[in-house]
Each structure stands twice: as structure tokens, then as C-alpha cells.
Write an enzyme that holds these catalytic residues in place. Structure first.
Site, PDB file in Angstrom:
ATOM      1  CG  HIS A 146       0.604  -3.260   7.980  1.00  0.00           C
ATOM      2  ND1 HIS A 146       1.242  -4.356   8.524  1.00  0.00           N
ATOM      3  CD2 HIS A 146       0.945  -3.257   6.668  1.00  0.00           C
ATOM      4  CE1 HIS A 146       1.925  -4.976   7.574  1.00  0.00           C
ATOM      5  NE2 HIS A 146       1.772  -4.315   6.442  1.00  0.00           N
ATOM      6  CD  GLU A 147      -0.556  -1.131   3.826  1.00  0.00           C
ATOM      7  OE1 GLU A 147       0.518  -0.867   3.250  1.00  0.00           O
ATOM      8  OE2 GLU A 147      -1.019  -2.283   3.895  1.00  0.00           O
ATOM      9  CG  HIS A 150       5.149  -1.044   4.809  1.00  0.00           C
ATOM     10  ND1 HIS A 150       6.083  -1.987   5.160  1.00  0.00           N
ATOM     11  CD2 HIS A 150       3.988  -1.724   4.608  1.00  0.00           C
ATOM     12  CE1 HIS A 150       5.510  -3.188   5.175  1.00  0.00           C
ATOM     13  NE2 HIS A 150       4.237  -3.054   4.863  1.00  0.00           N
ATOM     14  CD  GLU A 204       4.522  -6.769   4.481  1.00  0.00           C
ATOM     15  OE1 GLU A 204       3.692  -6.296   5.278  1.00  0.00           O
ATOM     16  OE2 GLU A 204       4.743  -6.278   3.370  1.00  0.00           O
TER      17      GLU A 204
HETATM   18 ZN   LIG Z   1       2.727  -4.472   4.550  1.00  0.00          ZN
END
Ligand SMILES: [Zn+2]
Length: 275
Positions: A146-147, A150, A204
Site C-alpha cells: 500500500h505505502e 503512493h 487511498e
Molecule cells: Zn495510504
């Protein structure tokens, strides 16, 4: 401005059609300054001004500052350290296919907070406080996937673009002072380290989607992501959500959304022999 230029401008402004043409040219020049890229996995077209190199500079400055400030908290041995390095290495290798110029590195900090983030350009910070929730390598791969998404989807640069903070960011990179303290804080917030709401809900959700495919490409069972998000939901039930959840809104539909992307992630999943 010279008197000649003032006369030329006065002449042009008095003629609306020419003014419109000039505006079009100016807008064209501004647009030339941005580049469009397709986000990995979701294939969304986005426009950003900051180049890969500028994003790396911005992230690296922040990373160096964090490491200086939290030097005493850096974990550099032991099983938690080994796990974070092991999982990050595999996730980074997948992310590097989409952003080959970024230089990926992870640091584990001893902090009692369930938090992790990846700065623009590939520098990752993980707090020990998230490890009880990630529980195993696949859980940690969910968070790291997830990170890093970004970063590969250039979400910070996109955010700065939308909030007209690109010039401020460029000034920070250049070490200039062409910004107010408020603008500086908004850039820091966009970097994800100031505790405000740096990413939009859509970003997100996109990071959940890309991250799920990344973990599968890295050889982690994407079904484990569903288990992780359920644990995260339980962990935050009935109390104030941990800080990283407040910038990673965990609505009731997150698990359902992740389940919807599972077939795509399962197609990308190649199980690995334990090394
Ligand atoms: Zn996030």
C-alpha cells in the site's frame, strides 16, 4: 518592465481576442511543464509537474531529517529488523519495475504507533508499533505494498499539483525561501508526515488496489491482505483510530473493496518457495 513592453501589453489587453490567444499560449506553456503518466495497475492518467528526480529530492530531504531526529530509535538488528528488510526487499523489487529511477530503502523505527509510510522517491519508514497488527510477512507486505503504491502512483506530486503547491515544493527542493511557513507545512502534510489528511480517499483506495497486486507479484498470498484489513478494523474498533488509520480511512467497505480486486491479484500471484 520596460516602457515598450508596457505599451505592447496595453495594446494586447485592449483586444480581447488577442488576450484570449495569449491566455491560451500561457496555459499551453504551463501544461508543457507537466507530464502525464499512467498509474501502475489501475492505468489512470494523471498530470504532475515534479519530475522523478525532483520527487526523489523532496522525499530524500525529508527522510534525512527524520533519520537525524529519530536516530536513537533506528532498529538495525534483531528479528523485527530482519523481517522488515526481507519483506521490503521483495516489495521494492516489484515497485522498481514501475519506477526504475527511484532508490528504495526502508528504515524501522522503535515507536509505539501503528504507522508506516513511503516518501516520494522510494524511502520507506516503518514503526515497530504496526508489527503486532501485521503479524506475519504477508500482513507486512500488505502495508508495504500500500505505502510504496503512493510513491509509484506519484500521489504526493499529484496532490501538490492540485493544491497549486508545486512551485513551493520546487523552492524547497532548491533550498529557496519563496514560500510561507503555512505553505511549507502543507507540503509536509502532503508528504504524509505532518499528521493531517495528506491523501484523498480516491488515492487511498487506489493504493489499496495497486498494493494488493504488488504483494501478489512479490509472491505473497493476496488473500492475506483481507485478513490483515480485518485485523486492522478489529484493532481500531471502539477506540480512537491510530494515527495512520486517520490518514488511511478504514471505512466499512474497505474489506469488501479489497475482496473485489482479489481475482485480479490472484492472477498476478506466483507463490515462492520459502528462502
Ligand atoms: Zn495510504
Amino acid at each position: 518592465m520596460s516602457a515598450t513592453w508596457k505599451r505592447v501589453l496595453a495594446f494586447l489587453v485592449a483586444r480581447p481576442l488577442i488576450a484570449v490567444a495569449i491566455a491560451a499560449v500561457v496555459v499551453g506553456i504551463i501544461l508543457l511543464g507537466t507530464h502525464s503518466q499512467k498509474t501502475p495497475v489501475t492505468h489512470r492518467t494523471e498530470h504532475v509537474s515534479l519530475t522523478d528526480a525532483q520527487q526523489m529530492q523532496l522525499g530524500d530531504q525529508q527522510y534525512a531529517k527524520t533519520l537525524r531526529q529519530d536516530q536513537a530509535r533506528i532498529v538495525s538488528s534483531g528479528s523485527d529488523y530482519a523481517e522488515v528488510q526481507r519483506v521490503a526487499k521483495r516489495i521494492e523489487a516489484v515497485a522498481a519495475r514501475d519506477k526504475p529511477k527511484f532508490v528504495w530503502r526502508v528504515t524501522l523505527l522503535r515507536k509505539n504507533e501503528a504507522n508506516a509510510y513511503c516518501l516520494p522517491g522510494g524511502k520507506i519508514v516503518v514503526y515497530t508499533g504496526i508489527l503486532p497488527v501485521t503479524r506475519n510477512d504477508a500482513g507486512l507486505a500488505t502495508v508495504l505494498g500500500h505505502e510504496v503504491s503512493h510513491a509509484t502512483a506519484e500521489h504526493v506530486a499529484e496532490r501538490l499539483e492540485r493544491e497549486h503547491l508545486t512551485k513551493v515544493a520546487a523552492a524547497i527542493i532548491a533550498g529557496g525561501v519563496a514560500f510561507t511557513p503555512g505553505q511549507y507545512l502543507r507540503v509536509l502534510a502532503a508528504l504524509g508526515v505532518a499528521g493531517t489528511l495528506p491523501f484523498s480517499r480516491a488515492q487511498e483506495s487506489e493504493a489499496d488496489h495497486i498494493g494488493l497486486v504488488y504483494m501478489a507479484r512479490a509472491g505473497y498470498d493476496p488473500n492475506q491482505a483481507v485478513e490483515f484489513w480485518k485485523r486492522m478494523r478489529r484493532a481500531s474498533k471502539g477506540k480512537e483510530p491510530p494515527e495512520w488509520l486517520s490518514d488511511h480511512p478504514s471505512d466499512a467497505h474497505r474489506v469488501e473493496r479489497v475482496e473485489k480486486w482479489l481475482p485480479e491479484a490472484e492472477r498476478a500471484y506466483v507463490p515462492r518457495k520459502p528462502s
